[in-house]
Scaffold this motif. Sequence first.
Motif, PDB file in Angstrom:
ATOM      1  N   VAL A  27      45.922  60.100 -12.227  1.00 30.77           N
ATOM      2  CA  VAL A  27      47.306  60.418 -12.590  1.00 30.77           C
ATOM      3  C   VAL A  27      48.066  60.924 -11.364  1.00 30.77           C
ATOM      4  CG1 VAL A  27      48.791  61.933 -13.979  1.00 30.77           C
ATOM      5  CG2 VAL A  27      46.795  60.826 -15.030  1.00 30.77           C
ATOM      6  N   ASP A  28      47.464  61.841 -10.621  1.00 29.14           N
ATOM      7  CA  ASP A  28      48.147  62.402  -9.454  1.00 29.14           C
ATOM      8  C   ASP A  28      48.425  61.357  -8.379  1.00 29.14           C
ATOM      9  OD1 ASP A  28      48.135  64.857 -10.670  1.00 29.14           O
ATOM     10  OD2 ASP A  28      46.501  65.668  -9.462  1.00 29.14           O
ATOM     11  N   ASP A  29      47.479  60.449  -8.178  1.00 31.24           N
ATOM     12  CA  ASP A  29      47.643  59.424  -7.149  1.00 31.24           C
ATOM     13  C   ASP A  29      48.406  58.195  -7.624  1.00 31.24           C
ATOM     14  OD1 ASP A  29      46.195  61.113  -5.538  1.00 31.24           O
ATOM     15  OD2 ASP A  29      44.377  59.886  -5.523  1.00 31.24           O
ATOM     16  N   GLY A  30      48.704  58.147  -8.909  1.00 31.90           N
ATOM     17  CA  GLY A  30      49.391  56.972  -9.449  1.00 31.90           C
ATOM     18  C   GLY A  30      48.524  55.733  -9.380  1.00 31.90           C
ATOM     19  N   ALA A  34      42.683  52.580 -11.760  1.00 29.53           N
ATOM     20  CA  ALA A  34      41.596  53.551 -11.923  1.00 29.53           C
ATOM     21  C   ALA A  34      41.741  54.302 -13.239  1.00 29.53           C
ATOM     22  CB  ALA A  34      41.577  54.534 -10.759  1.00 29.53           C
ATOM     23  N   TYR A  35      42.960  54.632 -13.612  1.00 27.28           N
ATOM     24  CA  TYR A  35      43.236  55.301 -14.888  1.00 27.28           C
ATOM     25  C   TYR A  35      42.720  54.451 -16.050  1.00 27.28           C
ATOM     26  CZ  TYR A  35      46.176  57.389 -18.598  1.00 27.28           C
ATOM     27  OH  TYR A  35      46.645  57.976 -19.751  1.00 27.28           O
ATOM     28  N   ARG A  36      43.110  53.169 -16.062  1.00 28.84           N
ATOM     29  CA  ARG A  36      42.672  52.262 -17.139  1.00 28.84           C
ATOM     30  C   ARG A  36      41.145  52.133 -17.171  1.00 28.84           C
ATOM     31  NH1 ARG A  36      47.384  49.814 -15.174  1.00 28.84           N
ATOM     32  NH2 ARG A  36      48.915  49.297 -16.770  1.00 28.84           N
ATOM     33  N   ALA A  37      40.517  52.105 -15.994  1.00 33.07           N
ATOM     34  CA  ALA A  37      39.063  51.908 -15.902  1.00 33.07           C
ATOM     35  C   ALA A  37      38.280  53.089 -16.467  1.00 33.07           C
ATOM     36  CB  ALA A  37      38.660  51.658 -14.450  1.00 33.07           C
ATOM     37  N   GLU A  59      49.152  50.330 -22.680  1.00 28.14           N
ATOM     38  CA  GLU A  59      50.569  50.624 -22.927  1.00 28.14           C
ATOM     39  C   GLU A  59      50.956  51.971 -22.314  1.00 28.14           C
ATOM     40  OE1 GLU A  59      53.082  51.889 -26.853  1.00 28.14           O
ATOM     41  OE2 GLU A  59      51.713  50.189 -27.068  1.00 28.14           O
ATOM     42  N   VAL A  60      50.121  52.963 -22.494  1.00 22.70           N
ATOM     43  CA  VAL A  60      50.410  54.294 -21.963  1.00 22.70           C
ATOM     44  C   VAL A  60      50.365  54.283 -20.432  1.00 22.70           C
ATOM     45  CG1 VAL A  60      49.640  56.702 -21.893  1.00 22.70           C
ATOM     46  CG2 VAL A  60      49.671  55.455 -24.072  1.00 22.70           C
ATOM     47  N   ALA A  61      49.433  53.555 -19.844  1.00 30.55           N
ATOM     48  CA  ALA A  61      49.365  53.465 -18.383  1.00 30.55           C
ATOM     49  C   ALA A  61      50.643  52.848 -17.822  1.00 30.55           C
ATOM     50  CB  ALA A  61      48.139  52.662 -17.951  1.00 30.55           C
ATOM     51  N   ASP A  62      51.163  51.821 -18.469  1.00 31.71           N
ATOM     52  CA  ASP A  62      52.429  51.221 -18.024  1.00 31.71           C
ATOM     53  C   ASP A  62      53.572  52.224 -18.129  1.00 31.71           C
ATOM     54  OD1 ASP A  62      51.099  48.847 -17.532  1.00 31.71           O
ATOM     55  OD2 ASP A  62      51.765  47.880 -19.390  1.00 31.71           O
ATOM     56  N   TRP A  63      53.597  52.972 -19.220  1.00 30.19           N
ATOM     57  CA  TRP A  63      54.623  53.999 -19.421  1.00 30.19           C
ATOM     58  C   TRP A  63      54.502  55.086 -18.344  1.00 30.19           C
ATOM     59  CZ3 TRP A  63      53.879  59.206 -20.668  1.00 30.19           C
ATOM     60  CH2 TRP A  63      55.047  59.915 -20.954  1.00 30.19           C
ATOM     61  N   GLU A  66      55.809  54.103 -14.869  1.00 33.78           N
ATOM     62  CA  GLU A  66      57.265  54.190 -14.774  1.00 33.78           C
ATOM     63  C   GLU A  66      57.732  55.651 -14.770  1.00 33.78           C
ATOM     64  OE1 GLU A  66      60.879  52.797 -14.041  1.00 33.78           O
ATOM     65  OE2 GLU A  66      59.098  51.539 -14.205  1.00 33.78           O
ATOM     66  N   THR A  67      57.213  56.448 -15.675  1.00 33.53           N
ATOM     67  CA  THR A  67      57.649  57.839 -15.838  1.00 33.53           C
ATOM     68  C   THR A  67      57.294  58.705 -14.636  1.00 33.53           C
ATOM     69  OG1 THR A  67      57.404  57.629 -18.225  1.00 33.53           O
ATOM     70  CG2 THR A  67      57.483  59.861 -17.345  1.00 33.53           C
ATOM     71  N   MET A  68      56.126  58.523 -14.082  1.00 36.19           N
ATOM     72  CA  MET A  68      55.679  59.381 -12.976  1.00 36.19           C
ATOM     73  C   MET A  68      56.434  59.129 -11.682  1.00 36.19           C
ATOM     74  SD  MET A  68      53.521  61.660 -13.940  1.00 36.19           S
ATOM     75  CE  MET A  68      54.389  61.820 -15.496  1.00 36.19           C
ATOM     76  N   ARG A  69      57.244  58.061 -11.652  1.00 30.93           N
ATOM     77  CA  ARG A  69      58.107  57.848 -10.480  1.00 30.93           C
ATOM     78  C   ARG A  69      59.111  58.993 -10.325  1.00 30.93           C
ATOM     79  NH1 ARG A  69      59.487  51.385 -10.672  1.00 30.93           N
ATOM     80  NH2 ARG A  69      57.313  50.726 -10.563  1.00 30.93           N
ATOM     81  N   LEU A  70      59.404  59.679 -11.445  1.00 30.33           N
ATOM     82  CA  LEU A  70      60.302  60.831 -11.403  1.00 30.33           C
ATOM     83  C   LEU A  70      59.679  62.019 -10.674  1.00 30.33           C
ATOM     84  CD1 LEU A  70      61.535  60.768 -15.112  1.00 30.33           C
ATOM     85  CD2 LEU A  70      62.806  60.001 -13.088  1.00 30.33           C
TER      86      LEU A  70
END
Length: 156
Positions: A27-30, A34-37, A59-63, A66-70
């Motif tokens: 999550v921290d590294d975006g 790896a998140y999905r795996a 679906e959540v990984a895609d969300w 996008e969201t973590m770009r903030l």
Amino acid sequence: MTQRVDLATVMDRLAIDEVVSGYAVAVDDGDWAAYRALFTTAGRVDYTSAGGIEGPVAEVADWLAETMRLFPVRQHLIVNRLIRLEDLGGSPGDSAEVQADFLNPMRLEGAGAESGTVTAPNFVAAGRYAFALARTGEGWRLTRVTVHEKWRHLAV
């Protein structure tokens, strides 16, 4: 318990801890691959208590992507991990639950970071995770992650 069962239990606990740490790092590294795996194919995530979505991991990984770009700067800390392994009459089973607290300081995009230097966080969220895991042919994988946000702070 025998030494063999004790060793298997310790190895399971270490492997589960690695999955939880891997979750924070991804999550921290975006690193959304790896998140999905980290999840089983039927894995689900629930971020609704933090204003997010609930659904299948893809679906959540895609969300999240996008969201973590903030939040270009984030440092996810997961602590106080309580690991509960399924107990099959003294032997570890193939499922586990982890309860763990989190503190997540982040920096909002454009909030003083224009100079290119890393600046202090101006948004902090904290709460507790509920992780559910299953032993698979590839090792321990997340089947469900639920966030229970307790508080947040936005410094202006």
